[in-house]
Scaffold this active site. Structure first.
Site, mmCIF file in Angstrom:
data_model
loop_
_atom_site.group_PDB
_atom_site.id
_atom_site.type_symbol
_atom_site.label_atom_id
_atom_site.label_comp_id
_atom_site.label_asym_id
_atom_site.label_seq_id
_atom_site.Cartn_x
_atom_site.Cartn_y
_atom_site.Cartn_z
ATOM 1 N N SER A 2 0.804 -1.229 0.000
ATOM 2 C CA SER A 2 0.000 0.000 0.000
ATOM 3 C C SER A 2 0.840 1.285 0.000
ATOM 4 O O SER A 2 0.496 2.232 -0.716
ATOM 5 C CB SER A 2 -0.966 -0.003 1.190
ATOM 6 O OG SER A 2 -1.879 -1.054 1.039
ATOM 7 N N THR A 15 -5.539 -2.960 7.953
ATOM 8 C CA THR A 15 -5.410 -4.330 7.467
ATOM 9 C C THR A 15 -5.368 -5.284 8.648
ATOM 10 O O THR A 15 -5.571 -4.876 9.801
ATOM 11 C CB THR A 15 -4.218 -4.449 6.485
ATOM 12 O OG1 THR A 15 -4.232 -5.752 5.911
ATOM 13 C CG2 THR A 15 -2.876 -4.205 7.160
ATOM 14 N N LYS A 62 -9.166 -5.165 11.273
ATOM 15 C CA LYS A 62 -10.350 -4.723 10.523
ATOM 16 C C LYS A 62 -11.640 -4.781 11.361
ATOM 17 O O LYS A 62 -12.505 -3.927 11.224
ATOM 18 C CB LYS A 62 -10.519 -5.557 9.252
ATOM 19 C CG LYS A 62 -9.502 -5.229 8.184
ATOM 20 C CD LYS A 62 -9.774 -5.989 6.901
ATOM 21 C CE LYS A 62 -8.825 -5.541 5.802
ATOM 22 N NZ LYS A 62 -9.123 -6.134 4.502
ATOM 23 N N ASP A 118 -13.213 -2.873 0.039
ATOM 24 C CA ASP A 118 -12.708 -4.107 -0.592
ATOM 25 C C ASP A 118 -13.663 -4.661 -1.658
ATOM 26 O O ASP A 118 -13.259 -4.934 -2.784
ATOM 27 C CB ASP A 118 -12.470 -5.191 0.471
ATOM 28 C CG ASP A 118 -11.154 -5.000 1.220
ATOM 29 O OD1 ASP A 118 -10.225 -4.407 0.649
ATOM 30 O OD2 ASP A 118 -11.069 -5.448 2.378
ATOM 31 N N GLY A 154 -12.465 -13.044 5.156
ATOM 32 C CA GLY A 154 -12.719 -11.612 5.096
ATOM 33 C C GLY A 154 -12.916 -11.079 3.683
ATOM 34 O O GLY A 154 -13.856 -10.310 3.426
ATOM 35 N N TYR A 212 -2.328 -11.864 -5.407
ATOM 36 C CA TYR A 212 -1.596 -10.954 -6.310
ATOM 37 C C TYR A 212 -0.086 -11.172 -6.260
ATOM 38 O O TYR A 212 0.658 -10.509 -6.971
ATOM 39 C CB TYR A 212 -1.947 -9.488 -6.019
ATOM 40 C CG TYR A 212 -1.795 -9.057 -4.581
ATOM 41 C CD1 TYR A 212 -2.884 -9.064 -3.729
ATOM 42 C CD2 TYR A 212 -0.555 -8.655 -4.087
ATOM 43 C CE1 TYR A 212 -2.763 -8.684 -2.405
ATOM 44 C CE2 TYR A 212 -0.423 -8.278 -2.773
ATOM 45 C CZ TYR A 212 -1.530 -8.288 -1.936
ATOM 46 O OH TYR A 212 -1.396 -7.921 -0.618
ATOM 47 N N GLY A 220 -5.272 -10.841 -8.473
ATOM 48 C CA GLY A 220 -5.839 -9.969 -7.446
ATOM 49 C C GLY A 220 -5.264 -8.560 -7.386
ATOM 50 O O GLY A 220 -5.717 -7.746 -6.583
HETATM 51 P P1 NAP Z 1 -9.087 -15.411 5.408
HETATM 52 O O1 NAP Z 1 -10.021 -14.457 6.012
HETATM 53 O O2 NAP Z 1 -8.042 -16.058 6.238
HETATM 54 O O3 NAP Z 1 -9.945 -16.576 4.682
HETATM 55 C C1 NAP Z 1 -9.292 -17.638 4.026
HETATM 56 C C2 NAP Z 1 -10.317 -18.509 3.317
HETATM 57 O O4 NAP Z 1 -9.604 -19.496 2.581
HETATM 58 C C3 NAP Z 1 -11.256 -19.256 4.245
HETATM 59 O O5 NAP Z 1 -12.493 -19.402 3.627
HETATM 60 C C4 NAP Z 1 -10.541 -20.605 4.415
HETATM 61 O O6 NAP Z 1 -11.431 -21.669 4.685
HETATM 62 C C5 NAP Z 1 -9.982 -20.799 3.028
HETATM 63 N N1 NAP Z 1 -8.795 -21.647 3.034
HETATM 64 C C6 NAP Z 1 -7.592 -21.359 3.598
HETATM 65 N N2 NAP Z 1 -6.722 -22.364 3.357
HETATM 66 C C7 NAP Z 1 -7.399 -23.297 2.636
HETATM 67 C C8 NAP Z 1 -7.052 -24.562 2.105
HETATM 68 N N3 NAP Z 1 -5.814 -25.071 2.246
HETATM 69 N N4 NAP Z 1 -7.990 -25.258 1.421
HETATM 70 C C9 NAP Z 1 -9.246 -24.755 1.271
HETATM 71 N N5 NAP Z 1 -9.638 -23.567 1.757
HETATM 72 C C10 NAP Z 1 -8.718 -22.838 2.431
HETATM 73 O O7 NAP Z 1 -8.289 -14.729 4.197
HETATM 74 P P2 NAP Z 1 -8.723 -13.512 3.251
HETATM 75 O O8 NAP Z 1 -8.255 -12.249 3.842
HETATM 76 O O9 NAP Z 1 -10.145 -13.652 2.859
HETATM 77 O O10 NAP Z 1 -7.784 -13.783 1.990
HETATM 78 C C11 NAP Z 1 -8.025 -14.839 1.094
HETATM 79 C C12 NAP Z 1 -7.114 -14.688 -0.134
HETATM 80 O O11 NAP Z 1 -7.397 -13.448 -0.788
HETATM 81 C C13 NAP Z 1 -5.614 -14.635 0.219
HETATM 82 O O12 NAP Z 1 -4.912 -15.273 -0.803
HETATM 83 C C14 NAP Z 1 -5.289 -13.157 0.201
HETATM 84 O O13 NAP Z 1 -3.954 -12.902 -0.118
HETATM 85 C C15 NAP Z 1 -6.207 -12.673 -0.899
HETATM 86 N N6 NAP Z 1 -6.615 -11.273 -0.737
HETATM 87 C C16 NAP Z 1 -6.439 -10.444 -1.785
HETATM 88 C C17 NAP Z 1 -6.841 -9.136 -1.710
HETATM 89 C C18 NAP Z 1 -6.648 -8.236 -2.893
HETATM 90 O O14 NAP Z 1 -6.793 -7.009 -2.755
HETATM 91 N N7 NAP Z 1 -6.361 -8.788 -4.047
HETATM 92 C C19 NAP Z 1 -7.442 -8.642 -0.538
HETATM 93 C C20 NAP Z 1 -7.610 -9.525 0.545
HETATM 94 C C21 NAP Z 1 -7.188 -10.842 0.422
HETATM 95 P P3 NAP Z 1 -11.954 -21.987 6.196
HETATM 96 O O15 NAP Z 1 -13.143 -21.112 6.407
HETATM 97 O O16 NAP Z 1 -12.286 -23.433 6.127
HETATM 98 O O17 NAP Z 1 -10.804 -21.681 7.106
#
Ligand code: NAP
Length: 282
Positions: free
Chosen positions: A22, A67, A71, A107, A135, A226, A247
């Site tokens: 950021s 972040t 949050k 987001d 999230g 990303y 992403g």
């Molecule tokens: P989070 O809140 O920790 O949620 C992770 C999700 O992934 C949960 O639904 C979890 O399932 C699932 N998961 C994790 N490991 C897994 C596995 N081995 N097999 C199957 N499901 C799995 O994370 P988040 O903040 O939402 O982020 C998720 C992804 O989005 C990350 O890769 C992050 O880098 C990316 N992201 C990108 C942006 C962007 O601006 N591009 C913004 C935020 C996040 P459970 O519910 O079963 O634990």
């Protein structure tokens, strides 16, 4: 950009936050817009969060990105919260208006901006499958629900969290059982990976969030990851002539919305993207 006594300060709070892109993205935006603003990272432990929020008011910091892991815990410390941030109980952007701190969540709408920008897709009336219920998935599901999509199908490793997330979808939400996945993927206009599967260099590259062979040419997929810019899933989908985006655009467009909330100006997204790509390539 010359830092002076009248430079306006904004930044990001999180823990850890030193790896955050950021500062690179938003300082590029201020440079491009020729604004005397600077954006930095404040690594803030949970027990110091309330002091940090008081500090925004005391020091006249114009705004903050928020972040992980703050949050949710920042919500009760603010004076006001937007409707979306209230529904999600998650704030990713704070605006300081003369000491009144308002929390927003950019987001999900940033994701929709990214889809429009990258794929030219108008999401209204479309069928969307979201893999994950954390999230990022929750903010996207909430924005999809407001945008008039035809169906929001959700699949997640932990069923309970999928049902919690589906409460944000409204009447178009649908839980996807394991044995329904091929039918749901084949009918989807857009499939989103909101899990970290594919993020790690050491991971088995055949471990995909959804099997690529369930897709057909002409469908759209977005991987929220990303870094790397192109994941094994995106590469496998492109081999099947499926349009796949990463992403980075979501990261840029949620920051662009924060820039607009703080400055009232449209963000220079091309300069922001270039700065992020240069940094990732380093
Ligand atoms: P989070 O809140 O920790 O949620 C992770 C999700 O992934 C949960 O639904 C979890 O399932 C699932 N998961 C994790 N490991 C897994 C596995 N081995 N097999 C199957 N499901 C799995 O994370 P988040 O903040 O939402 O982020 C998720 C992804 O989005 C990350 O890769 C992050 O880098 C990316 N992201 C990108 C942006 C962007 O601006 N591009 C913004 C935020 C996040 P459970 O519910 O079963 O634990």
């Amino acid at each position: 950009m010359r830092i002076s006594g009248s430079t306006t300060l904004v930044g990001v709070i999180g823990n850890p936050v030193k790896h955050s892109l950021s500062p690179v993205i938003l300082n590029a935006a201020f440079r491009e817009a020729k604004m005397n603003w600077v954006y930095t990272a404040f690594e803030t432990p949970e027990e110091k969060l309330a002091d940090a929020i008081s500090g925004i008011r005391a020091l006249g910091i114009a705004g903050l990105s928020v972040t992980m892991p703050h949050k949710a815990s920042v919500c009760p410390l603010l004076d006001e919260i937007s409707d979306s941030a209230k529904t999600l109980q998650a704030v990713n952007c704070i605006v300081n208006d003369a000491g009144n701190l308002k929390g927003h969540n950019t987001d999900g709408d940033g994701f929709l901006d990214a889809v429009k920008h990258d794929a030219g897709m108008d999401i209204a009336g479309k069928k969307v499958l979201v893999i994950g219920s954390g999230g990022s998935a929750r903010s996207i599901i909430h924005s999809l629900g407001k945008a008039g999509v035809r169906e929001i199908a959700v699949m997640n490793r932990t069923k309970k969290k999928a049902f919690d997330a589906l409460e944000l979808a409204g009447p178009v939400g649908r839980y996807v059982e394991e044995n329904e996945i091929s039918e749901v993927v084949s009918e989807a206009d857009l499939v989103i990976n909101a899990t970290p599967i594919g993020m790690s260099d050491t991971e088995d590259i055949t471990n995909f969030p959804v099997e690529p062979n369930l897709f057909t040419k002409g469908q759209l997929a977005v991987d929220l990851i990303y870094h790397p810019i192109s994941t094994p899933w995106m590469k496998a989908l492109r081999d099947r002539e499926v349009e796949a985006h990463g992403g980075l655009s979501m990261l840029i467009f949620q920051a662009a919305r924060a820039f607009k909330l703080w400055t009232g100006k449209e963000a220079p997204v091309d300069a922001m993207r270039k700065a992020a790509l240069d940094e990732i390539e380093k």
